[in-house]
Write a protein that holds these residues in place. Structure first.
Motif, short mmCIF file in Angstrom:
data_model
loop_
_atom_site.label_atom_id
_atom_site.label_comp_id
_atom_site.label_asym_id
_atom_site.label_seq_id
_atom_site.Cartn_x
_atom_site.Cartn_y
_atom_site.Cartn_z
N GLU A 332 0.91 -1.28 0.01
CA GLU A 332 0.12 0.18 0.05
C GLU A 332 0.91 1.35 0.05
O GLU A 332 0.57 2.31 -0.65
N GLN A 333 2.00 1.20 0.80
CA GLN A 333 2.93 2.28 0.81
C GLN A 333 3.66 2.66 -0.36
O GLN A 333 3.31 3.61 -1.04
N LEU A 334 4.01 1.51 -1.30
CA LEU A 334 4.32 1.68 -2.72
C LEU A 334 3.36 1.99 -3.46
O LEU A 334 3.53 3.02 -4.34
N GLU A 335 2.16 1.77 -3.54
CA GLU A 335 1.15 2.11 -4.46
C GLU A 335 0.75 3.56 -4.07
O GLU A 335 0.62 4.52 -4.73
N LEU A 336 0.86 3.96 -2.88
CA LEU A 336 0.44 5.31 -2.16
C LEU A 336 1.71 6.10 -3.08
O LEU A 336 1.40 7.36 -3.54
N GLU A 337 2.93 5.69 -2.72
CA GLU A 337 4.05 6.59 -3.42
C GLU A 337 3.92 6.79 -4.78
O GLU A 337 4.00 7.80 -5.42
N GLN A 338 3.52 5.63 -5.57
CA GLN A 338 3.29 5.75 -7.08
C GLN A 338 2.21 6.78 -7.15
O GLN A 338 2.31 7.15 -8.37
N ARG A 339 1.06 6.47 -6.53
CA ARG A 339 -0.05 7.48 -6.97
C ARG A 339 0.40 9.01 -6.81
O ARG A 339 0.07 10.01 -7.37
N MET A 340 1.18 9.36 -5.60
CA MET A 340 1.67 10.50 -5.28
C MET A 340 2.48 11.05 -6.41
O MET A 340 2.51 12.22 -6.79
N ASN A 341 3.33 10.06 -6.93
CA ASN A 341 4.27 10.53 -8.08
C ASN A 341 3.61 10.82 -9.13
O ASN A 341 3.71 11.91 -10.15
N GLN A 342 2.33 10.01 -9.47
CA GLN A 342 1.59 10.18 -10.74
C GLN A 342 0.85 11.47 -10.31
O GLN A 342 0.68 12.10 -11.28
N LEU A 343 0.33 11.80 -8.93
CA LEU A 343 -0.41 12.97 -9.00
C LEU A 343 0.46 14.26 -9.07
O LEU A 343 -0.04 15.12 -9.63
#
Length: 584
Positions: A332-343
């Motif tokens: 989830e942390q990795l997915e959150l970081e990826q989402r944050m990077n995408q955002l």
């Protein structure tokens, strides 16, 4: 049954301890001793021939961990049946690694407690190497120790102490850092004996799978007497011993999914009775009070329920759940970081788009203002140009009238020039015919001169042969000299005749040369005449002809060369000349 990962962790410690220079390799002799000891404690038949066969390709030099793993998996771990003593196995690996690393740690606990803590570390550490224990598992271990010692996590002040140490070590510790942390006085306010008892209790629960233990009375099957025994509950059986040290084992109650436990009424002067019925026997047991009876009933019922559901022990399930939760949180942390990077990337792109739109709007406004200014300026210029064009048109009209009058006179002059050009064209054709004839004559003279030169060279070759033959004849004997004199006279006469012929050929060559010069002069005169006619034609026409693609029909040859005038152009000019003649 002990999993392969739990077996590999102590072996990894032993292998690392044998790697003295930290190169990742161990000598073959040490690995042979290690393999023999592993086979002994794991109760696996030792095959020294297989060991020699496995390492025969590498007769010299140490062996790496990756090179030892295939042999370890194939010949040792795959043959483990599960009836070995886990404590002996851990103790053997501990003995190999503690000598190298334990001296550096100033322990406040005994070596046995250090061994127990080392075993607990192997159980709670992650399944990747080098082995480390994460902050969550370390916190779980400290909480279990506090509960085993009768205290709480907050009362001992370990929440703040561990927070400081965890932050200092990056929230991950190796086993020797953990032992060093114990030596640094993590439990400095707790008596050493209390700490040892707490470690032993946690060790028995996590490593020896002891779910519950204590003194109970058991009724005998033959004598029917009641005897106090030390009972130990594990995930698959209940063992009972004569004493708490568990040295004299009296028997086991094998548990499975068909077992059940129930409470019994008081009888024979015994209270707090309950019955454990297995597939083989039934056991009547008495507890000292109702609380212990209820605890044992619940514990045995829990084990039977786990066996029916084919589940592991509670502490093993809890460890697996914590690991799965950590993996899930990491994902989830990795997915959150990826989402944050995408955002962040999307936000940056949108900001750049807004900036580009703002710049585009500014440029559009500036372009609109500039376009309006240009439109007004263009309108003014067009009005001025329109006035000047009207005036210019009047002047041009007057000039056109004058030019029309002039063109009419020039047209008459042009008709006269056309007639002259026709005459000049006929004369030019005659000159071209003369030039063609002169070229033919020149080619005939050149061929004649070539033939004469070839005959002259042949005569010279014959003369040279005669001369050589004459020289050979002079070198012969005197008896043959008279005959040779006669032959020589005859050959001299022939030579004179040949010389005369050569002189005649020379005269003919000179005559041919004079004829060639005469033809060349004629050709030069014809060329000069052609050039003068070309000059006159260009002077009368006063224009240049545009070059156009020629047709695929045979080309016309003029004094300008091949393809100077195409068939279509010649037809067009003839038609124009014919029309002009008809008009005249």
């Amino acid at each position: 049954m002990t999993s392969r990962d739990e077996l590999l962790k102590p072996i990894w410690h032993a292998f690392t301890a044998l790697d003295l220079d930290k190169s990742g390799k161990v000598s073959k002799s040490q690995l042979k001793v290690l393999s023999h000891n592993l086979c002994t404690v794991l109760k696996v038949p030792h095959d020294p021939v297989a060991l020699e066969e496995h390492f025969k390709d590498d007769d010299e030099g140490p062996v790496s961990n990756q090179g030892y793993m295939p042999y370890l998996s194939t010949y040792i771990l795959d043959k483990v049946k599960g009836h070995f003593d886990k404590v002996d196995f851990n103790h053997m690996c501990w003995t190999l690694c503690c000598r190298k690393n334990l001296e550096r740690c100033k322990l406040q606990i005994s070596e046995d407690d250090a061994f127990r803590l080392w075993s607990i570390f192997n159980f709670l550490s992650e399944d990747h190497y080098p082995l480390v224990i994460v902050a969550e598992e370390m916190e779980y271990l400290l909480r279990k120790l506090c509960e085993a010692m009768g205290g709480s996590w907050v009362e001992q002040g370990l929440d703040q102490t561990w927070t400081r140490h965890g932050a200092r070590h990056g929230a991950q510790l190796s086993v020797w850092e953990l032992l060093g942390l114990m030596g640094a006085g993590l439990f400095k306010n707790i008596h050493r004996h209390t700490l040892s008892m707490g470690l032993n209790e946690v060790y028995q629960e996590l490593i020896l799978d002891v779910l519950k233990q204590g003194f109970l009375f058991k009724k005998g099957h033959k004598r029917k007497n009641w005897t106090e025994r030390w009972f130990v509950l594990r995930p698959d059986c209940v063992s009972y011993f004569t004493g708490e040290d568990q040295k004299d084992k009296k028997g086991d109650i094998v548990l499975d999914g068909n077992c059940f436990v129930e409470s019994l009424p008081d009888k024979e002067g015994k209270k707090c009775l309950f019955l454990v019925k297995s597939s083989l026997k039934s056991f009547e047991i008495s507890a000292s009070d109702k609380k212990k009876k209820q605890e044992w009933l619940q514990a045995i019922q829990m084990v039977v329920s786990l066996l029916r559901q084919d589940r592991a022990a509670p502490h093993r399930e809890a460890r697996q759940k914590r690991r799965e939760q950590r993996l899930r949180l990491q994902a989830e942390q990795l997915e959150l970081e990826q989402r944050m990077n995408q955002l962040q990337v999307s936000n940056e792109s949108k900001q750049s788009e807004l900036e580009n739109m703002r710049k585009a709007l500014d440029e559009a406004a500036a372009n609109a203002a500039e376009e309006e200014r240009r439109r007004v300026q263009t309108q003014t210029e067009l009005q001025d140009r329109f006035r000047s064009d009207l005036e210019r048109e009047k002047m041009v009209r007057e000039q056109m009238e004058q030019q029309m009058a002039q063109k009419s006179s020039e047209l008459e002059t042009y008709y006269q020039r056309v007639n002259e050009l026709e005459n000049m064209y006929q004369q030019l054709e005659g000159a071209l015919e003369e030039e063609r004839r002169a070229r033919q004559d020149e080619e005939a003279v050149r061929m004649l001169q070539t033939r004469l030169l070839e005959e002259e060279s042949l005569k010279r070759v014959e003369l040279e042969k005669l001369h050589l033959h004459q020289q050979r004849a002079l070198s012969e004997t005197e008896a043959e000299n008279q005959e040779l004199q006669k032959e020589r006279r005859a050959k001299e006469s022939a030579l004179r005749d040949a010389m005369k012929q050569l002189d005649e050929l020379e005269l003919e060559r000179r005559g041919a040369l004079q004829q060639h010069q005469t033809v060349m002069k004629k050709l030069e005169n014809a060329t000069n005449n052609t050039r003068s006619w070309k000059h006159k034609v260009a002077e009368h026409e006063g224009m240049l002809r545009l070059c156009q693609p020629g047709s695929k029909v045979p080309l016309k040859v003029t004094n300008w060369g091949p393809a100077a005038i195409s068939e279509a152009e010649l037809t067009h000019r003839e038609k124009q000349w014919q029309e002009k003649k008809n008009q005249v």
